[in-house]
Structures are given as structure tokens and as C-alpha cells.
Design an enzyme around this catalytic site. Structure first.
Site: not given
Length: 398
Positions: A81, A348
Site C-alpha cells: 500500500c 484506496h
């Protein structure tokens, strides 16, 4: 040599399969917007680090070719991430190291619907024996067991339980993070969600892994973001002083011994490495949390926003629940945290997330954020983590 951001762009973050587009389409949209924002032609770009997690090798080249085929180096970056911020860090290092005067950092992701696994092929416990995050999930399993809920929600949910048990943090305080960030996203046209919810509505939403409900968890998303990073010489020679935002300091850390020694999910999900990266940035810049005006941080789950308050020094250890409840991290408070809506509400798409944070901060520091503008914002901080792990903290100043 100093490095500056002179152009940013991003697509709207959207639920996977909402639009009929390929990853190179979204990369072209974000990259073109960043170049146009900077007033720079792709032919002036000398290096291109590209971040993504779920596409095939050399997808970076396939995406960049939509902007132009000039033969310049393209680097494919994958750091979970924290992929987008890692690409940005490479861009800064290229500029500060004199390798290029104009570098394009690009991040994108085309994701599948449904919850993310934890690194195994089907999310099952057996897969974690060979997963890059096996050590992290082993700590969780030893302390809390392993259930059938999504693995990433489990480890962060268990970190939330630990925080509640240790410090008296309440479910309402966790929900206050989600309420704040959903409320902020109402004014962000790039956000995947633009609906406001009360704390009670967030608490009443479907539980993903107790105490985390759906409205406290970041969704899977499609999207892209880009930033043009240039040298001081390039800024001066091209008259870009009115567009330039300085990268004052930046640091990346990985898991430390503390991440595993305590046997807690709080440490295994990254608070120690976030704290270390923030301290390096403060030391390098001579600034502190007290100097920050606006912050974009990695709220993959509501508990991680609370853990990050503590890691960044916004409050003492265990005090983050009370901090968000006090209103200190929203408009009218001491800082505005995640004016974009954060990962929880903006979305995201892994490879794009870190650069999208930078886009938001650039708009904020230029005074271009419209109805979500933080008054008189001059110093901004971005925090982006990847489980497994990497933490990148970036300090910007106008």
C-alpha cells in the site's frame, strides 16, 4: 539539490468495474492532468517511476506509453500500500541526486471487487506460511487466533481491541474517525464516496471484524494519480515558482525489531515504523507536529488513523481516541487530517494512494482545494504505509 512538486493530477477513485477502462486509460488521465498542471510536456520528462501492485510486470511501460514513447527509463515499483509514495520517493531521489531535472511519478491500480487478502492466494490461514506477511499474521494468530473474516481487517481490528483494552479507547472514538473522513469527502469530487454519516450510523453498519464496521474500512478502488517532481534549476528556468511546492524532507522505514518483539497487533501493523519515519522527517526538516497545518495519513482502517496520530506526535501514546473526539483533527481544530476523505472515503487503489495524498496536499498548500480548503495551509505532511512493511512520510511546504 532541492526537489519541488510543480504539477499533480488524479482520476476520480471509483468502485472496481464502475467504468469500462484499462489501467493505461486511468494512467493517461492522471499523468496528462499532472503534466498540464505543471505546464510541462512529456518530452521534458527524464525518468518515470511507476507504482502498482496487481498488474503484470512492465505494466508501467504500457501505461506510460499513453503519454509518449521517448525511450526514457521507466521503473516498475511495488511496495504494497506504500507503492505510490515509494514511486514519489524515487522521483525525489532522482532529482536531488542530479539524475534528472524533471521526473514523473505515476501510480495506478485496477482492482477486483471484494476485500483484500493478506498475501495468500485465497486468504486462507495456510497461505500465510509462505506469505510476505506470515510473520505479522503469526503474531496475530498467537495473540488472537485466526478467524474467517478478511485478514487485513482482522489484524487491524485486533489492534483496535488491544488499543481499547490498554488505553480505554471506545468504539465511538473509532467511529468518529470514519464520521470525520466521510464528512470531509463530501466536498471532494475525486472521492469514491461522498456521503456523510453520523457516529451512530457508522457504529450500526455491518461489522467486518469487531470493532470495525464497514464504514471504518477503506474500500477496493480503481484509480490513478501522478506528480511532476523537478529541480530548483528547472523551477527557475521555466518560471514555475508560483506552482512549486517544496519537498522539505522525506523518509522511508521498514519494520523494526519493536514491530515484532511486543507480540501485539498494534506494533505488527506498523506504529513503530511510522514513528521512526516521522522522527527522521522532523529531524531533517527542523519542524515538528506543532508546525503542521494539514495532514493526509493512511487510514486504511479507523484504528490506523488513531495509531498514526500517536506515531506522528500529534498526541501521546494512548491519547488518540480522545484527540479525534475533541475535534482537534478536523476543520476548526488544531490540524485538519484527511481533508480529502482519506482512504476510508476517498478510496484506496493501492498503487495510486500515496501520490493521491500528495496531490491533495499540493492543492491545499497552493490554496486550490475549493470548499475543502484548509485556511492558511503552508506546511503539509503525508503518511503512507504498506503492510509487510514500509512507511513513507513526506513533509511539504509552500
Amino acid at each position: 539539490m532541492k526537489a519541488y512538486i510543480v504539477g499533480v493530477g488524479m482520476t476520480k477513485f471509483e468502485k472496481p468495474e464502475t467504468r469500462d477502462w484499462q489501467y493505461w486509460d486511468m494512467a493517461k488521465e492522471a499523468g496528462s492532468a499532472a503534466l498540464a498542471d505543471a505546464g510541462v510536456r512529456y518530452e521534458q520528462v527524464q525518468q518515470v517511476p511507476v507504482g502498482y501492485c496487481f498488474q503484470a510486470s512492465t505494466a508501467g511501460q504500457r501505461a506510460v506509453y499513453e503519454l509518449g514513447s521517448t525511450g526514457v527509463p521507466v521503473y516498475n515499483v511495488n511496495n504494497n500500500c506504500a507503492t505510490g509514495s515509494t514511486a514519489l520517493m524515487m522521483a525525489r531521489q532522482f532529482v536531488e541526486g542530479g539524475i534528472g531535472d524533471c521526473v514523473l511519478a505515476l501510480g495506478f491500480e485496477k482492482m477486483a471487487r471484494g476485500a483484500l487478502g493478506g498475501g495468500g492466494s485465497d486468504g486462507g490461514a495456510a497461505d500465510f506460511r509462505t506469505s510476505p506477511v506470515a510473520r505479522h499474521y503469526g503474531i496475530m494468530a498467537a495473540a488472537h487466533g485466526f478467524e474467517m473474516s478478511p485478514p487485513t481487517a482482522q489484524i487491524f481490528g485486533n489492534a483496535a481491541r488491544e488499543h481499547m483494552d490498554r488505553y480505554g479507547t471506545t468504539e465511538a472514538q473509532l467511529a468518529a474517525v470514519g464520521a470525520k473522513n466521510h464528512r470531509h469527502s463530501v466536498n471532494n469530487p475525486y472521492a469514491q464516496f461522498q456521503d456523510a454519516y453520523t457516529v451512530d450510523e457508522i457504529l450500526a453498519a455491518r461489522t467486518i471484524h469487531r470493532p470495525l464496521t464497514k464504514l471504518q474500512c477503506s474500500p477496493t478502488s480503481d484509480g490513478a494519480a501522478a506528480a511532476v517532481v523537478v529541480s530548483e534549476r528547472f523551477v527557475e528556468s521555466h518560471g514555475l515558482g508560483d506552482r512549486a511546492v517544496e519537498i522539505v524532507a522525506q523518509a522511508m522505514t521498514t519494520d523494526t525489531g519493536e514491530s515484532f518483539a511486543s507480540g501485539t497487533c498494534i506494533d505488527a501493523v506498523g506504529r513503530p515504523m511510522s514513528r521512526a519515519a516521522a522522527q527522521q522527517v522532523y529531524d531533517a526538516s527542523g519542524l515538528s507536529a506543532a508546525d503542521l497545518d494539514v495532514i493526509e495519513l493512511h487510514d486504511c482502517f479507523s484504528i490506523n488513523e488513531l495509531l498514526t496520530y500517536e506515531a506522528l506526535g500529534l498526541c501521546g501514546e494512548g491519547e488518540s481516541g480522545k484527540l479525534v473526539e475533541s475535534g482537534a483533527t478536523t476543520y476548526g481544530g488544531r490540524w485538519v487530517v484527511n481533508p480529502s476523505g482519506g482512504l476510508i472515503s476517498k478510496g484506496h487503489p493501492l498503487g495510486a494512494t500515496g501520490i493521491a495524498q500528495i496531490a491533495e496536499l499540493t492543492w491545499q498548500l497552493r490554496g486550490e482545494a475549493g470548499p475543502r480548503q484548509v485556511p492558511d495551509a503552508r506546511v503539509g505532511l503525508a503518511h503512507n504505509i504498506g503492510h509487510g512493511g514500509a512507511a513513507v512520510v513526506t513533509l511539504l511546504r509552500r
